[in-house]
Design a protein around this motif. Structure first.
Motif, PDB file in Angstrom:
ATOM      1  N   GLU A 290       0.829  -1.214   0.000  1.00 56.99           N
ATOM      2  CA  GLU A 290       0.000   0.000   0.000  1.00 56.99           C
ATOM      3  C   GLU A 290       0.856   1.254   0.000  1.00 56.99           C
ATOM      4  N   ASP A 291       2.028   1.175   0.629  1.00 59.06           N
ATOM      5  CA  ASP A 291       2.906   2.335   0.770  1.00 59.06           C
ATOM      6  C   ASP A 291       3.947   2.439  -0.329  1.00 59.06           C
ATOM      7  N   GLY A 292       3.833   1.647  -1.363  1.00 59.93           N
ATOM      8  CA  GLY A 292       4.834   1.652  -2.437  1.00 59.93           C
ATOM      9  C   GLY A 292       5.496   0.291  -2.530  1.00 59.93           C
ATOM     10  N   TRP A 293       6.758   0.283  -2.880  1.00 64.43           N
ATOM     11  CA  TRP A 293       7.498  -0.968  -3.057  1.00 64.43           C
ATOM     12  C   TRP A 293       8.428  -1.216  -1.883  1.00 64.43           C
ATOM     13  N   GLU A 294       8.605  -2.486  -1.538  1.00 62.27           N
ATOM     14  CA  GLU A 294       9.616  -2.907  -0.568  1.00 62.27           C
ATOM     15  C   GLU A 294      10.591  -3.785  -1.320  1.00 62.27           C
ATOM     16  N   ALA A 295      11.872  -3.595  -1.057  1.00 59.84           N
ATOM     17  CA  ALA A 295      12.891  -4.376  -1.751  1.00 59.84           C
ATOM     18  C   ALA A 295      13.738  -5.140  -0.760  1.00 59.84           C
ATOM     19  N   SER A 296      14.189  -6.304  -1.198  1.00 58.64           N
ATOM     20  CA  SER A 296      15.138  -7.069  -0.398  1.00 58.64           C
ATOM     21  C   SER A 296      16.001  -7.885  -1.345  1.00 58.64           C
ATOM     22  N   ASP A 297      17.272  -8.048  -0.947  1.00 59.08           N
ATOM     23  CA  ASP A 297      18.073  -8.970  -1.749  1.00 59.08           C
ATOM     24  C   ASP A 297      17.649 -10.364  -1.324  1.00 59.08           C
TER      25      ASP A 297
ATOM     26  N   ALA B  35      13.647  -1.066 -11.833  1.00 57.30           N
ATOM     27  CA  ALA B  35      13.201  -0.459 -10.572  1.00 57.30           C
ATOM     28  C   ALA B  35      12.798   0.994 -10.785  1.00 57.30           C
ATOM     29  N   ASP B  36      13.539   1.709 -11.607  1.00 63.83           N
ATOM     30  CA  ASP B  36      13.207   3.098 -11.904  1.00 63.83           C
ATOM     31  C   ASP B  36      11.859   3.185 -12.621  1.00 63.83           C
ATOM     32  N   ALA B  37      11.637   2.305 -13.591  1.00 65.89           N
ATOM     33  CA  ALA B  37      10.387   2.323 -14.362  1.00 65.89           C
ATOM     34  C   ALA B  37       9.167   1.995 -13.506  1.00 65.89           C
ATOM     35  N   VAL B  38       9.319   1.093 -12.539  1.00 68.42           N
ATOM     36  CA  VAL B  38       8.168   0.703 -11.713  1.00 68.42           C
ATOM     37  C   VAL B  38       8.036   1.572 -10.457  1.00 68.42           C
ATOM     38  N   GLY B  39       8.993   2.481 -10.243  1.00 65.01           N
ATOM     39  CA  GLY B  39       8.926   3.383  -9.095  1.00 65.01           C
ATOM     40  C   GLY B  39       9.540   2.827  -7.831  1.00 65.01           C
ATOM     41  N   ALA B  40      10.519   1.929  -7.984  1.00 65.28           N
ATOM     42  CA  ALA B  40      11.137   1.310  -6.810  1.00 65.28           C
ATOM     43  C   ALA B  40      12.641   1.563  -6.722  1.00 65.28           C
TER      44      ALA B  40
ATOM     45  N   VAL C 117      14.087   2.328  -3.027  1.00 65.03           N
ATOM     46  CA  VAL C 117      14.106   1.180  -2.106  1.00 65.03           C
ATOM     47  C   VAL C 117      15.090   0.108  -2.577  1.00 65.03           C
ATOM     48  N   LEU C 118      15.285  -0.002  -3.872  1.00 62.94           N
ATOM     49  CA  LEU C 118      16.253  -0.976  -4.382  1.00 62.94           C
ATOM     50  C   LEU C 118      17.666  -0.586  -3.963  1.00 62.94           C
ATOM     51  N   GLU C 119      17.989   0.671  -4.043  1.00 58.94           N
ATOM     52  CA  GLU C 119      19.331   1.126  -3.666  1.00 58.94           C
ATOM     53  C   GLU C 119      19.640   0.822  -2.199  1.00 58.94           C
ATOM     54  N   SER C 120      18.616   0.747  -1.380  1.00 57.04           N
ATOM     55  CA  SER C 120      18.836   0.457   0.042  1.00 57.04           C
ATOM     56  C   SER C 120      19.318  -0.991   0.267  1.00 57.04           C
ATOM     57  N   VAL C 121      19.054  -1.895  -0.669  1.00 58.22           N
ATOM     58  CA  VAL C 121      19.486  -3.286  -0.510  1.00 58.22           C
ATOM     59  C   VAL C 121      20.690  -3.648  -1.357  1.00 58.22           C
ATOM     60  N   ARG C 122      21.097  -2.773  -2.225  1.00 57.86           N
ATOM     61  CA  ARG C 122      22.241  -3.071  -3.100  1.00 57.86           C
ATOM     62  C   ARG C 122      23.532  -2.866  -2.434  1.00 57.86           C
TER      63      ARG C 122
END
Length: 184
Positions: free
Chosen positions: A11-18, A171-176, A179-184
């Motif tokens: 609901e709040d957007g995307w969550e990312a995890s490796d 990730a940029d295209a889907v709006g994430a 959050v992706l950079e936080s796990v890279r």
């Protein structure tokens, strides 16, 4: 070297995890992993990349069958994780056909001598190029569902042109991207 990431829409957007793929042996295992990360059966994208040789995206929406895109099927076929994504359905093969043929060949000796017929001389060598395409061959280039990300902001054309750092562009295209950079 592999990199895998999981992007789950909330609901709040995307969550990312490796993502660790050590316990993943089948597409079913990968789908289960994605569903565990899902909130309210929303969209989950699993991204797998092998050192810029190929990448794959698996999209899981609730209980629907996973949707798959692989950037280079022949490169992925030489990879244990790529083989997970290259299902019979993605490759356009009859599911389980290889297993059925192998089982039949074990049961029946197909050299023409099974009923006491005399052995015939061996046929002349056949040029493998004249037999037509190998039905078990994995095509070079992209395979799978090109529109896998279309409703999330990445067109088929954009997906086909991705090269290096494809995950960042997806990730940029889907709006994430953040959050992706936080796990890279």
């Amino acid at each position: 070297m592999y990199f895998a990431a999981l992007l789950a829409r909330t609901e709040d957007g995307w969550e990312a995890s490796d993502t660790e793929l050590d316990d993943v042996e089948t597409l079913s295992d990968l789908t289960d992993l994605a569903r565990e990360a899902s909130v309210d059966e929303d969209t989950v994208l699993v991204y797998i990349e092998q050192e810029d040789a190929w990448f794959g995206v698996v999209r899981v929406d609730g209980e629907e069958d996973p949707r798959i895109y692989v950037s280079d099927a022949s490169a992925a076929a030489r990879s244990s994780y790529g083989e997970i994504l290259l299902t019979d359905e993605v490759l356009g093969r009859e599911p389980g056909a290889e297993d059925e043929i192998a089982a039949l060949e074990e049961l029946v000796d197909l050299d023409g001598t099974e009923d006491g017929e005399p052995e015939r001389s061996a046929p002349a060598a056949v040029d493998p190029d004249e037999d037509g395409p190998d039905p078990d061959a994995v095509p070079a280039g992209p395979i799978g569902e090109l529109g896998i990300l279309a409703d999330l902001g990445m067109s088929e054309k954009e997906l086909l042109t991705l090269q290096t750092d494809a995950l960042s562009e997806i990730a940029d295209a889907v709006g994430a991207a953040e959050v992706l950079e936080s796990v890279r």
